[in-house]
Design a protein around this motif. Structure first.
Motif, PDB file in Angstrom:
ATOM      1  N   LYS A 174       0.819  -1.215   0.000  1.00 40.96           N
ATOM      2  CA  LYS A 174       0.000   0.000   0.000  1.00 40.96           C
ATOM      3  C   LYS A 174       0.859   1.275   0.000  1.00 40.96           C
ATOM      4  N   LYS A 223       2.308   4.900  -0.598  1.00 39.61           N
ATOM      5  CA  LYS A 223       1.676   6.193  -0.866  1.00 39.61           C
ATOM      6  C   LYS A 223       2.439   6.981  -1.917  1.00 39.61           C
ATOM      7  N   ASN A 224       3.742   6.768  -2.001  1.00 37.68           N
ATOM      8  CA  ASN A 224       4.577   7.466  -2.984  1.00 37.68           C
ATOM      9  C   ASN A 224       5.366   6.450  -3.787  1.00 37.68           C
ATOM     10  N   SER A 258      -1.304   2.317 -10.272  1.00 34.96           N
ATOM     11  CA  SER A 258      -2.320   3.231  -9.775  1.00 34.96           C
ATOM     12  C   SER A 258      -3.630   2.500  -9.509  1.00 34.96           C
ATOM     13  N   GLY A 303      -2.984   0.216  -6.309  1.00 36.86           N
ATOM     14  CA  GLY A 303      -2.479   0.870  -5.105  1.00 36.86           C
ATOM     15  C   GLY A 303      -3.609   1.475  -4.298  1.00 36.86           C
ATOM     16  N   CYS A 331      -2.467   6.897  -3.147  1.00 35.06           N
ATOM     17  CA  CYS A 331      -1.165   6.637  -3.761  1.00 35.06           C
ATOM     18  C   CYS A 331      -0.908   7.623  -4.902  1.00 35.06           C
TER      19      CYS A 331
END
Length: 231
Positions: free
Chosen positions: A53, A55-56, A72, A75, A79
């Motif tokens: 998971k 975020k970046n 995308s 995620g 994200c």
């Protein structure tokens, strides 16, 4: 193939598949001979995005945007993906694909030579996907490690060169010898870098998963999901 072709086909046949918009991009890529990640690599990325998971996310090598859109899609909602591409003919196609998928707010496409773009980036990324020119991986590595968050994952695709990586440099065609040598150097560095723990997997054309060790944890085990290194 680095694993038995029948076995690879069987494993790929079990995959649930992707949303229609990704299938359309994949079909276009196959028809126009644009290289995109193989089915087995797609499965691995889906798994990692679901498990970690992140975020970046940073991707080195956009092509027409297939893998960025796949990450995308799988995620978390918050994200954000930053992806780098220098091939001018593919950049507008990637942007159009992001627009059509409604993912333009979640994906930032940076144009230019990856080495220059990476050198100018700050911050940290939970997951970095390396899928650009194979002979340049070793050149990108110092900045990639700098940008990888402690406990983060570096995924490097196409590292076994259809099995040629195990051959003597004299058994490799002359035009591929530089890439062969640089990829061997890259794999050695991943396996011996004191700040990384790396596994090499026979997935697709070979993939490495490297996690950046937390400060002070170089000699201790830290799991993939310990994002903040609270060990």
């Amino acid at each position: 193939m680095i694993i038995d072709e029948r076995m690879a086909a069987f494993i790929d046949s079990l995959d649930r598949g992707n949303p229609p918009f990704l299938n359309e991009i994949e079909k276009y890529a196959l028809e126009t001979e644009v290289p995109i990640i193989r089915r087995s690599m797609q499965s691995l990325l889906k798994f990692l995005m679901t498990l970690l998971k992140p975020k970046n996310v940073l991707e080195v090598g956009t092509a027409i945007g297939f893998s960025a859109l796949l990450m995308s899609e799988y995620g978390p909602e918050d994200c954000h993906i930053t992806t780098i591409e220098k091939y001018e003919k593919r950049i507008p196609i990637a942007r159009e694909n992001f627009q059509k998928a409604g993912a333009q707010e979640r994906i930032t496409l940076m144009e230019g030579d990856a080495a220059e773009v990476l050198a100018g980036l700050d911050g940290s990324f939970d997951l970095i996907f390396m899928d650009a020119a194979k002979g340049q991986y070793i050149r990108f590595l110092p900045d990639v490690i700098r940008l990888l968050a402690p406990g983060g994952i570096l995924v490097s695709d196409n590292v076994l060169q259809d099995g040629d990586i195990i051959e003597s440099r004299f058994a490799v065609t002359r035009r591929n010898r530089t890439i062969h040598a640089r990829m061997r150097e890259y794999l050695y560095e991943l396996k011996h870098h004191p700040g990384l723990e790396t596994v090499i997997l026979p997935v697709g054309d070979g993939v490495t998963l490297s996690t950046r060790k937390c400060p002070g944890q170089e000699s201790r085990h830290n799991t993939m999901w310990e994002r903040n290194c609270d060990v």
